[in-house]
Design a protein around this motif. Structure first.
Motif, mmCIF file in Angstrom:
data_model
loop_
_atom_site.group_PDB
_atom_site.id
_atom_site.type_symbol
_atom_site.label_atom_id
_atom_site.label_comp_id
_atom_site.label_asym_id
_atom_site.label_seq_id
_atom_site.Cartn_x
_atom_site.Cartn_y
_atom_site.Cartn_z
ATOM 1 N N UNK A 73 -9.721 -36.963 -8.100
ATOM 2 C CA UNK A 73 -9.304 -35.839 -7.258
ATOM 3 C C UNK A 73 -9.315 -36.200 -5.777
ATOM 4 N N UNK A 74 -10.031 -37.291 -5.417
ATOM 5 C CA UNK A 74 -10.138 -37.694 -4.016
ATOM 6 C C UNK A 74 -9.789 -39.183 -3.891
ATOM 7 N N UNK A 75 -8.493 -39.508 -3.882
ATOM 8 C CA UNK A 75 -8.058 -40.912 -3.784
ATOM 9 C C UNK A 75 -8.643 -41.602 -2.554
ATOM 10 N N UNK A 76 -9.076 -42.832 -2.750
ATOM 11 C CA UNK A 76 -9.658 -43.590 -1.647
ATOM 12 C C UNK A 76 -11.155 -43.420 -1.518
ATOM 13 N N UNK A 77 -11.756 -42.540 -2.344
ATOM 14 C CA UNK A 77 -13.203 -42.297 -2.289
ATOM 15 C C UNK A 77 -13.893 -42.963 -3.474
ATOM 16 N N UNK A 78 -14.970 -43.665 -3.191
ATOM 17 C CA UNK A 78 -15.796 -44.281 -4.237
ATOM 18 C C UNK A 78 -17.188 -43.679 -4.183
ATOM 19 N N UNK A 79 -17.645 -43.152 -5.302
ATOM 20 C CA UNK A 79 -19.007 -42.623 -5.390
ATOM 21 C C UNK A 79 -19.967 -43.751 -5.733
#
Length: 275
Positions: A73-79
């Protein structure tokens, strides 16, 4: 002769002017042919952001399922998760560990950070509850059906979390003290660094019994629940989440906490035994 020379000169001058005009036209058109073709260039990659989440070990399985869904849902974000006991994680945040979100298994550890203004108070949200249970090995033949049975001679080792740093251990101590069993069982206690290690002690047979969260018992195929602690024996087991004061990604951190309270987030948490 003179008129012919004038005619020749006029023709030569006209030819020179034509050549100059053609040269100027070529020079002005040249930069256009040299301009880059933006349509053929690759699109810029989205900005890569790493969102650091320090979370209680009991949330491991639920968070692992949430990770790809949130990232999609949040491209470019890594948890990136840092999992462990809530007490140790809170201490790490106090010492400056880079963290955007803190998910605690107890209010006490979150309160400590709030008092020191290390979390954004307005972002604090209670997103889950849990229960405390007594577990034994799946194939165990021990006659244990209550917490009072822990005093039986066949129970040589009782695994619990470190009360000073592991919320599950703190709740276990409160429950055993309520039943006046903490002191009588002191010589049998085996302490884990977090609730998942307590579960491992029982799964491996290194402890005949252990006190863990209902959510931990739910994900294990190697233990069974022998008894459930009465909620009146210990403080409420509530999981608060908050954005740290040092985060540089407050909007994303807020979105992550909101996801835990969304319908999909609740569904996943309930799947792994949380209330």
């Amino acid at each position: 002769m003179y008129p012919q020379f004038r005619k020749y000169l006029s023709t030569l001058l006209f030819a020179i002017l034509l050549l100059m005009a053609a040269g100027c036209s070529t020079q002005t058109a040249q930069p256009q042919s040299q301009q880059p073709d933006t349509a053929s260039q690759p699109a810029e990659k989205p900005l890569q952001i790493e969102l650091m989440v320090s979370a209680a070990a009991s949330l491991t399985d639920a968070l692992n399922e949430i990770k790809p869904l949130f990232e999609q849902e949040h491209p470019g974000v890594t948890l990136t998760y840092v999992l462990g006991s809530s007490g140790k994680l809170a201490t790490q945040i106090e010492q400056g560990a880079p963290t955007d979100v803190f998910l605690s298994a107890s209010k006490k550890d979150m309160d400590k950070l709030e008092e020191k203004q290390l979390i954004q108070k307005d972002s604090r949200t209670d997103f889950a509850k849990n229960a405390l249970v007594l577990v034994v090995g799946k194939e165990s033949t021990l006659s244990v059906g209550s917490f009072e049975d822990l005093t039986k001679d066949e129970i040589k080792h009782l695994a619990v979390g470190q009360p000073d740093s592991v919320p599950a251990g703190r709740y276990a101590k409160e429950s055993l003290e309520h039943l006046k069993l903490w002191e009588p069982l002191a010589d049998r206690l085996v302490f884990g660094s977090d609730v998942r290690q307590v579960l491992t002690f029982v799964e491996s047979g290194n402890a005949e019994a252990g006190i863990v969260y209902a959510s931990d018992a739910a994900i294990s195929e190697k233990v069974k629940v022998a008894a459930k602690a009465n909620e009146e024996w210990h403080k409420p087991i509530v999981y608060p989440g908050a954005i740290t004061s040092s985060t540089e990604h407050a909007d994303l951190a807020k979105a992550f906490i909101a996801y835990l309270s969304s319908e999909k987030g609740k569904e996943i948490l309930q799947k792994y035994g949380f209330q």
